[in-house]
Design a protein around this motif. Structure first.
Motif, PDB file in Angstrom:
ATOM      1  N   TRP A 103       1.677  13.522  -0.048  1.00  0.00           N
ATOM      2  CA  TRP A 103       2.288  12.698  -0.769  1.00  0.00           C
ATOM      3  C   TRP A 103       2.770  11.333  -0.016  1.00  0.00           C
ATOM      4  N   ASP A 104       2.633  11.328   1.294  1.00  0.00           N
ATOM      5  CA  ASP A 104       3.113  10.249   2.159  1.00  0.00           C
ATOM      6  C   ASP A 104       1.889   9.375   2.734  1.00  0.00           C
ATOM      7  N   VAL A 105       0.567   9.708   2.198  1.00  0.00           N
ATOM      8  CA  VAL A 105      -0.282   9.014   2.560  1.00  0.00           C
ATOM      9  C   VAL A 105      -0.638   7.851   1.508  1.00  0.00           C
ATOM     10  N   PRO A 106      -0.908   6.829   2.090  1.00  0.00           N
ATOM     11  CA  PRO A 106      -1.097   5.555   0.956  1.00  0.00           C
ATOM     12  C   PRO A 106      -2.001   5.803  -0.011  1.00  0.00           C
ATOM     13  N   LEU A 107      -1.969   5.427  -1.222  1.00  0.00           N
ATOM     14  CA  LEU A 107      -2.586   5.565  -2.442  1.00  0.00           C
ATOM     15  C   LEU A 107      -4.081   4.728  -2.135  1.00  0.00           C
ATOM     16  N   ARG A 155       0.978  -1.366  -0.034  1.00  0.00           N
ATOM     17  CA  ARG A 155      -0.291  -0.114  -0.031  1.00  0.00           C
ATOM     18  C   ARG A 155       0.883   1.208   0.032  1.00  0.00           C
ATOM     19  N   PRO A 156       1.694   1.408  -1.073  1.00  0.00           N
ATOM     20  CA  PRO A 156       2.774   2.668  -1.164  1.00  0.00           C
ATOM     21  C   PRO A 156       2.214   4.014  -1.070  1.00  0.00           C
ATOM     22  N   SER A 157       2.630   4.725  -0.501  1.00  0.00           N
ATOM     23  CA  SER A 157       2.371   6.248  -1.198  1.00  0.00           C
ATOM     24  C   SER A 157       2.757   6.883  -2.392  1.00  0.00           C
ATOM     25  N   ALA A 158       2.169   7.933  -2.729  1.00  0.00           N
ATOM     26  CA  ALA A 158       2.792   8.585  -3.830  1.00  0.00           C
ATOM     27  C   ALA A 158       4.061   8.660  -3.927  1.00  0.00           C
ATOM     28  N   ARG A 159       5.021   8.871  -2.844  1.00  0.00           N
ATOM     29  CA  ARG A 159       6.247   9.553  -2.597  1.00  0.00           C
ATOM     30  C   ARG A 159       7.072   8.070  -2.880  1.00  0.00           C
ATOM     31  N   ARG A 160       6.534   7.019  -2.365  1.00  0.00           N
ATOM     32  CA  ARG A 160       7.335   5.772  -2.612  1.00  0.00           C
ATOM     33  C   ARG A 160       7.172   5.392  -4.059  1.00  0.00           C
ATOM     34  N   VAL A 161       6.142   5.470  -4.760  1.00  0.00           N
ATOM     35  CA  VAL A 161       5.800   5.137  -5.860  1.00  0.00           C
ATOM     36  C   VAL A 161       6.743   5.818  -6.801  1.00  0.00           C
ATOM     37  N   ALA A 162       6.816   7.237  -6.668  1.00  0.00           N
ATOM     38  CA  ALA A 162       7.403   8.308  -7.565  1.00  0.00           C
ATOM     39  C   ALA A 162       9.075   8.070  -7.376  1.00  0.00           C
ATOM     40  N   ARG A 163       9.492   7.466  -6.177  1.00  0.00           N
ATOM     41  CA  ARG A 163      10.911   7.282  -6.046  1.00  0.00           C
ATOM     42  C   ARG A 163      11.292   5.821  -6.661  1.00  0.00           C
TER      43      ARG A 163
END
Length: 616
Positions: free
Chosen positions: A300-304, A114-122
């Motif tokens: 950006w740190d909230v789970p998508l 359940r990644p956040s937008a920040r984790r996905v973007a990285r």
């Protein structure tokens, strides 16, 4: 006596490799988890295609995949350890032994983490840089999709796998149809148009380019963010092609309102119908991700996705990209600050729209049934010839690049599926290559490895011809960014090093040349991206990867590094940080020459000094 890979069972051996389990199989291959001297690996056999009795063609495909993997040697590409034949060392089935990646496919990672937008973007920023470096070496994956991207469990690094459809500059042509092997709903509009216009010609071959891989990466990112495919693989083939060539998918934010607007703008640009309107190469895409991450706010740190699915609201509506211009939002081009633009090539085009008023964002929650089992480890390509398709292309509307804060709404449910499913343009889109690079300098590295399975295969790679420069000249007398300064000093303090800059250390200029004899850098240097590795602890810890750019002017070369991948040590986890570093020492800025170097034929040292600086 067992003589065929499909008959192998756990407990049996292929040379010194003891089989533990079968990981997956398909029309063109079978993959096993194997063990040797206490280490786990993945062993892949090439199999004949359905109905084919041509063993030579099967061998050619397998050897081409091996060659592409060797040419693509990179921390984010599955590594080759050995290859050979079984059961007979001369006439048996060809196999390749690779890393066994402890992790999951990208599709499963999205469901489980359940990644956040920040984790996905990285993660996608890493993939963009990896593809940029592979494309600079004329290596193309040609089948990017969620099942061919693994996410390593220990550090969430993406690993590209399954190069069964890959190609490189020196590879012999094996494709017998207009399009190369691939998955239909990840193909570009221009590839499908080429097939429609040229499929009747037996000699027609689509010239796959960097923008094709990046488009497939964009389709993959859309699936990760929206939870459904951009173009449904369940559509009839003719209708699927019409959608890809002519229609834009729904805005990702209409399916998942948790997607930040800058990240959505990147996706929309990746999915443009014309290649010239997309990112020209991986480095430009990487820069766009990094610019968005630097400006990211806490949303950006909230789970998508939320862990529990919810019922789709009956009143929801689906928006298309054309609706974007009527939203009551501040809209502007997705462009970094001027200082960032100087570090990378200008994009092919800027997308813009004027602000207006419209109803607030609506949402439509996806509810999909499971379409099929995930491909284990993504190491197998199940390919089929692509049939003649009829469709017409029309120019797409302009897509706005948004720079707004995300809208706070209830989290959509995590999807259960959609991640496992799949004529040339008038413009010329060039692979980002240094013009005039001789073909022989792009040759595959010469690899001498025993065919016996017990022998690990190591390969000293010729440095690639790199991409178009980030800027015309290296930075001079410019301050290091506060973010890079802070990250450098924090990392140095964690490892017990002095945090006062400048600091000088030793670096191997091309991290691939561990096994090269002598002190000279094989293959020389060319303007473009470079990855180096530190060889002492005087500044960063030994074996830190430095990512940067090299400028070559005649017989002089200069390197500046802007990121570092620092290995973990003890209780300190590994990290990738922004840095300011250059080749040389406090007085010297140029790469040292070897003794045999001449002005007409420069030869540079393989190992030099680097310095961490507060000012360039």
């Amino acid at each position: 006596m067992v003589t065929h890979p499909l008959a192998l069972q756990p407990g049996m051996s292929v040379g010194p490799w003891r089989i533990l389990a079968q990981l997956g199989s398909g029309s063109f291959g079978i993959v096993f988890q194997v063990e040797h001297e206490g280490r786990l690996h993945a062993l892949k056999f090439a199999l004949r295609s359905p109905g084919s009795e041509d063993l030579d063609h099967t061998d050619a495909r397998s050897m081409k995949e091996l060659a592409c993997l060797l040419q693509a040697a990179h921390p984010n590409v599955v590594r080759v350890w050995a290859h050979g034949r079984w059961p007979d060392a001369r006439t048996g089935h060809h196999y390749v032994v690779m890393d066994f990646v402890e992790g999951t496919t990208l599709a499963d990672w999205v469901k489980q983490a359940r990644p956040s937008a920040r984790r996905v973007a990285r993660l996608f920023s890493r993939l963009a840089r990896t593809l940029g470096e592979l494309h600079a070496r004329d290596v193309f994956h040609r089948d990017l999709k969620p099942s061919n991207i693994l996410v390593r469990a220990v550090d969430e690094e993406p690993i590209l796998v399954d190069f069964g459809s890959a190609d490189h500059a020196e590879a012999p042509p094996l494709t017998e149809s207009a399009l190369p092997p691939g998955t239909p709903h990840y193909r570009t509009p221009e590839a499908l148009r080429f097939h429609r216009e040229h499929h009747a010609r037996p000699d027609a071959r689509y010239p796959f380019r960097a923008t094709d891989d990046l488009y497939a990466l964009g389709v993959t990112l859309y699936e990760v963010l929206a939870g459904v495919p951009a173009f449904s693989p369940s559509l009839p083939r003719e209708l699927l092609v019409e959608h890809i060539e002519e229609r834009l998918p729904p805005l990702p934010s209409s399916l998942n309102p948790r997607i930040p607007a800058p990240l959505e703008a990147i996706v929309l640009r990746l999915l443009q119908k014309r290649a010239r309107d997309r990112f020209p190469h991986g480095e430009a895409l990487h820069s766009a991700f990094e610019d968005a991450l630097r400006a990211a706010d806490p949303e950006w740190d909230v789970p998508l996705f939320s862990p529990e699915p919810t019922k789709e609201p009956a009143s929801s509506t689906r928006r298309t990209p054309s609706d974007i211009s009527s939203r009551a939002l501040h809209v502007g081009p997705l462009a970094p600050p001027a200082s960032a633009q100087a570090r990378r090539p200008a994009p092919a085009s800027h997308l813009s729209a004027s602000p207006a008023s419209s109803p607030p964002r609506s949402r439509r929650l996806a509810s999909w049934h499971l379409l099929g089992a995930a491909v284990l480890l993504g190491l197998l390509a199940v390919l089929s010839p692509y049939e003649a398709l009829q469709a017409r292309a029309t120019p797409p509307p302009a897509i706005a690049s948004l720079q707004v804060k995300g809208v706070t709404e209830a989290q959509p449910p995590i999807p259960t599926s959609g991640m496992e499913g799949e004529a040339l343009e008038e413009e010329t889109v060039m692979n980002p290559m240094t013009p005039g690079t001789p073909k022989w300098k792009r040759s595959l590295p010469t690899c001498l490895a025993g065919l016996a399975a017990a022998t690990s295969l190591h390969c000293a790679s010729t440095p690639p011809p790199y991409a178009t420069p980030m800027a015309e000249q290296p930075r001079r007398d410019q301050p290091c960014s506060p973010v890079a300064l802070s990250s450098m000093k924090t990392a140095l303090r964690e490892y017990g090093e002095p945090a006062e800059l400048p600091l000088v250390g030793t670096v191997q200029l091309d991290y691939l040349q561990d096994f090269v004899h002598g002190d000279s850098l094989e293959g020389g240097l060319r303007t473009g991206v470079i990855t180096s590795i530190t060889r002492d602890d005087r500044a960063f810890p030994s074996n830190t990867l430095l990512h940067g750019w090299v400028w070559v002017d005649g017989d002089e070369a200069e390197i500046q590094w802007h990121e570092a991948s620092i290995p973990g040590r003890g209780d300190i986890p590994g990290s990738r940080i922004s840095i300011c570093a250059r080749v040389g020492n406090l007085k010297r800025r140029k790469v040292l020459h070897s003794e045999e170097s001449t002005p007409k034929k420069p030869v540079w040292v393989r190992t030099d000094h680097y310095v961490l600086v507060e000012r360039w």
